[in-house]
Design an enzyme around this catalytic site. Structure first.
Site, PDB file in Angstrom:
ATOM      1  N   ASN A   1     -12.063  -1.358  -7.485  1.00  0.00           N
ATOM      2  CA  ASN A   1     -11.144  -2.249  -6.783  1.00  0.00           C
ATOM      3  C   ASN A   1     -11.608  -3.678  -7.033  1.00  0.00           C
ATOM      4  O   ASN A   1     -12.736  -4.011  -6.700  1.00  0.00           O
ATOM      5  CB  ASN A   1     -11.162  -1.932  -5.283  1.00  0.00           C
ATOM      6  CG  ASN A   1     -10.381  -2.936  -4.451  1.00  0.00           C
ATOM      7  OD1 ASN A   1     -10.683  -3.150  -3.287  1.00  0.00           O
ATOM      8  ND2 ASN A   1      -9.370  -3.565  -5.025  1.00  0.00           N
ATOM      9  N   GLY A   2     -10.738  -4.469  -7.616  1.00  0.00           N
ATOM     10  CA  GLY A   2     -11.097  -5.862  -7.902  1.00  0.00           C
ATOM     11  C   GLY A   2     -10.563  -6.262  -9.254  1.00  0.00           C
ATOM     12  O   GLY A   2      -9.640  -5.636  -9.774  1.00  0.00           O
TER      13      GLY A   2
ATOM     14  N   GLY B   1      -2.264   0.568  -2.995  1.00  0.00           N
ATOM     15  CA  GLY B   1      -1.778   0.808  -4.344  1.00  0.00           C
ATOM     16  C   GLY B   1      -0.862   2.007  -4.385  1.00  0.00           C
ATOM     17  O   GLY B   1      -1.194   3.056  -3.839  1.00  0.00           O
TER      18      GLY B   1
ATOM     19  N   CYS C   1      -6.343  -2.161  -5.211  1.00  0.00           N
ATOM     20  CA  CYS C   1      -6.549  -0.720  -5.263  1.00  0.00           C
ATOM     21  C   CYS C   1      -7.326  -0.269  -4.035  1.00  0.00           C
ATOM     22  O   CYS C   1      -7.937  -1.074  -3.350  1.00  0.00           O
ATOM     23  CB  CYS C   1      -7.351  -0.330  -6.493  1.00  0.00           C
ATOM     24  SG  CYS C   1      -6.612  -0.933  -8.015  1.00  0.00           S
TER      25      CYS C   1
END
Ligand code: AMP
Length: 461
Positions: free
Chosen positions: A103-104, A28, A2
């Site tokens: 994000n992750g 994304g 993302c």
């Protein structure tokens, strides 16, 4: 993976976020969203499926007023591709609102979620990220950064986060620093972005990165920081350099992605020359810089043998195999004038499933190439990523199941050569230590998730 982008202290912050997200579209393409907070502390969200241009139309932006905003572009590594799973997450609780963009990938999300559900929490989505807002809302701490610290303690895995609550914007990175997150300034305005290319588009200056375990807080008093969690041994994702980030970005404290890919290409040229070849070309766009490096190193002429249709999204980002196969065909075409009768080196950054690569080899041969020597600017991908990159399960990873010779036969090339793990780690900026290379080496910095399948199809980004 993302992309996240946040702004504090600019009139119509959502417009800057909208612009910033365009530079993070490569991270994304399934959904996009913005949450904006006005002077009265009222938070408004808009999330939509598809590209930013589809998800966030101009009429929508007019409703997203205020000088604080965060945004997100998403594809699902975990959690299915539905509007409920689009981010930012926005919840209201006794202390006001919490908006979060992540994000992750949280490795122990299932356990954390089970605990919360046992205590009565109700979840709206199947994302791992939603666990974080529940944990924040439960914290009894006063200051926003203390609530966030409470929420992050015991969370295992990769996160770069933007969290808005009240008139405060916070940015945090996990203690291993898996994913990038940059801080920028634009006059008195603070801007946060997954990659510096998104700071560039809004004209912001890169101040520094959020450090592993750090929470950076921006409120009406300005910017401050707390070291919320003890940093652990650094595990920056090497795949950000290999494939994911944009070449015009500097990540992980200033490492140029373009320079990294050139160096990967040069190292590949040294390790895996192709003495009988007439020319070299890269699979556009992600392997262009590596192909340039390979050409510099070997002296082979660099050609443009494949043309990419820019109006089709990244093949891999399509969640279903059927979508991927179809897109390979519409995404590339070969230039016969370059290829006919030639022995060629085709460079790509990685082979994951082998689907795209096989299709491309077919295309290049059909356009008249006499010999095809495939060279890959990273090692074989032999394991899934649990930390945010959309690599599939082991069964679907071609290099987890076939030897290099078998892969060469499967994709139909005359020879196949990968860059070594040591070669890759020596080539990236600030290497060879402090990187996560689990997908190449099997050296996972955390215990694997208890239920990787649920993680992939059951929870967040
Ligand atoms: P394939 O031959 O199907 O394994 O596809 C390889 C291509 O996918 C390479 O050109 C890579 O640039 C690209 N790729 C590698 N990893 C990813 C990822 N996680 N998401 C999207 N594309 C990827």
């Amino acid at each position: 993976m993302c992309g996240i982008f946040g702004v504090h202290g600019a009139p119509d912050a959502a417009e800057l976020v909208h612009l910033g997200l365009y530079s993070l579209q490569h991270r994304g393409q399934e959904s996009a969203g913005i949450v904006a907070v006005d002077q009265n502390g009222t938070a408004q969200a808009h999330r939509g499926m598809g590209l930013i241009s589809e998800a966030l139309t101009s009429g929508v932006l007019e409703q997203l007023r205020g000088d604080l905003a965060i945004g997100h572009t998403r594809y699902s590594t975990a959690g299915s591709s539905t509007i409920e799973n689009a981010q930012p997450v926005l919840v209201r609780f006794r202390g006001g609102y919490i908006a979060l963009a992540h994000n992750g990938n949280i490795v122990n999300a299932t356990e954390l979620r089970r605990d919360l559900e046992a205590q009565g929490s109700i979840f709206n989505s199947t994302m791992d990220s939603e666990v974080l807002v529940h944990r924040m809302a439960r914290s009894q701490a006063e200051r926003p950064e203390d609530r966030l610290t409470d929420a992050l303690r015991g969370v295992e895995g990769a996160y770069s986060l933007l969290v808005a609550t009240g008139d405060t914007l916070m940015a945090a990175r996990d203690p291993r620093g898996w994913r990038p997150l940059a801080i920028g300034t634009l006059g008195d305005t603070f801007v946060f972005a997954s990659e510096t290319c998104a700071l560039d588009i809004v004209g912001a200056t890169h101040l520094r990165d959020v450090q592993p375990g750090e929470i950076v807080i921006v409120d009406r008093q300005g910017l401050r920081s707390v070291q919320a969690l003890e940093p652990l041994e650094s595990r920056r994702c090497v795949f950000e350099y290999v494939y994911f980030a944009r070449p015009d970005s500097r990540i992980f404290g200033g490492g140029s992605v373009d320079r990294a890919r050139r160096a990967l290409g040069r190292a590949l040229g040294r390790e895996q020359p192709a003495p009988t070849a007439d020319l070299v070309f890269g699979v556009p766009d992600s392997a262009n810089a590596a192909a340039l490096g390979y050409a510099e190193e070997t002296g082979l002429p660099l050609e443009l043998a494949l043309i990419r249709n820019h109006y089709v999204g990244r093949t891999f980002i399509q969640p279903s195999q059927q979508g991927r196969n179809h897109k390979v065909k519409v995404k590339y075409n070969a230039v016969r004038e370059v290829l006919e009768g030639k022995s060629v080196v085709m460079i790509d950054d990685s082979i994951v499933r082998g689907t795209t690569t096989r299709g491309l080899v077919h295309l290049v041969r059909a356009a008249g190439a006499r010999e095809v020597h495939m060279r890959i600017a990273s090692p074989p991908v032999t394991g899934p990523c649990y930390y945010g990159i959309d690599t599939p399960s082991r069964e679907e990873l071609i290099a987890a199941n076939l030897s290099v010779e078998e892969i060469a036969r499967h994709i139909g090339v005359d020879s196949l050569g990968y860059l070594s793990l040591e070669g890759m780690l020596a080539a990236v900026p600030d290497g060879p230590h402090g990187f996560c290379h689990a997908c190449f080496s099997g050296d996972y910095p955390t215990a694997p998730p208890t239920d990787p399948d649920k993680l992939r199809f059951g929870c967040g980004c």
